[in-house]
Design a protein around this motif. Sequence first.
Motif: not given
Length: 232
Positions: A98-127
């Motif tokens: 799920s962490l890898l999938a979340g990173a793929i969605i965010f990085l490709i969708g936004t083309r930015s690294l800004d805020g990625l740590p928040y996304v990964l933390a939320g993904t880890l917990l909710v998954s």
Amino acid sequence: MIGELVRLDLKVGTRGYVYPIYLLVALAYGLMVMAFPEEYRSVVVPIFLLLEPGLVGTFVGTIIFAEKKDGTIGALAVTPLDWRAYILAKTLLMALVSLLAGAIIFLIGTRSLDGLPYVLAGTLLVSTVYTLLGIAISAKYRDLDDYFVPLLGVMVVSLLPFAHYHGYLTGGIWKVLYAVPSYPSIYFFSAPFESVSAGALLRSALGLVIWGVLAYYFAKVRFYRYAVEGLR
């Protein structure tokens, strides 16, 4: 033992194209996000992140059914293999994928690294929470069709917090949605696009950790009762 189970599960899931397909779906979601105007991404990205890395954890039930049929789970009742390690291994592997999938969605969708740590933390917990809930719910059922009924209910309820968060469900009764585990994840997934206080993130993390403990206990009890003891 948990590490060995994770490696074995990853090997089997890769050979069966389960995890590659999962990541291809994440890639498709990322490309879909790109198609939205930038001003809509603060709404679209969190929804896709919950749908894929988050709620997809509940689909671990389909893997449970397959392993019931091939006798893997039945072996837990007659071998030294610890069924608790089985639960933790499934949860850990789904969290990592799920962490890898979340990173793929965010990085490709936004083309930015800004805020990625928040996304990964939320993904880890909710998954983690939804994988454990998926194990707990699916343990009782022997028919995949029966499992999809409660699964659909979980998905519908878990998407309602988005409507409340964005001001569409305004009645006081809807405050009950704060108790749904998907609600805290919205703060993590929204943090890259809007100002979210550290206090809100800490409360969200605490809420998901509490949900994780409850979900693990729920999964442990039901998995042993219905999947392990029930197959003896």
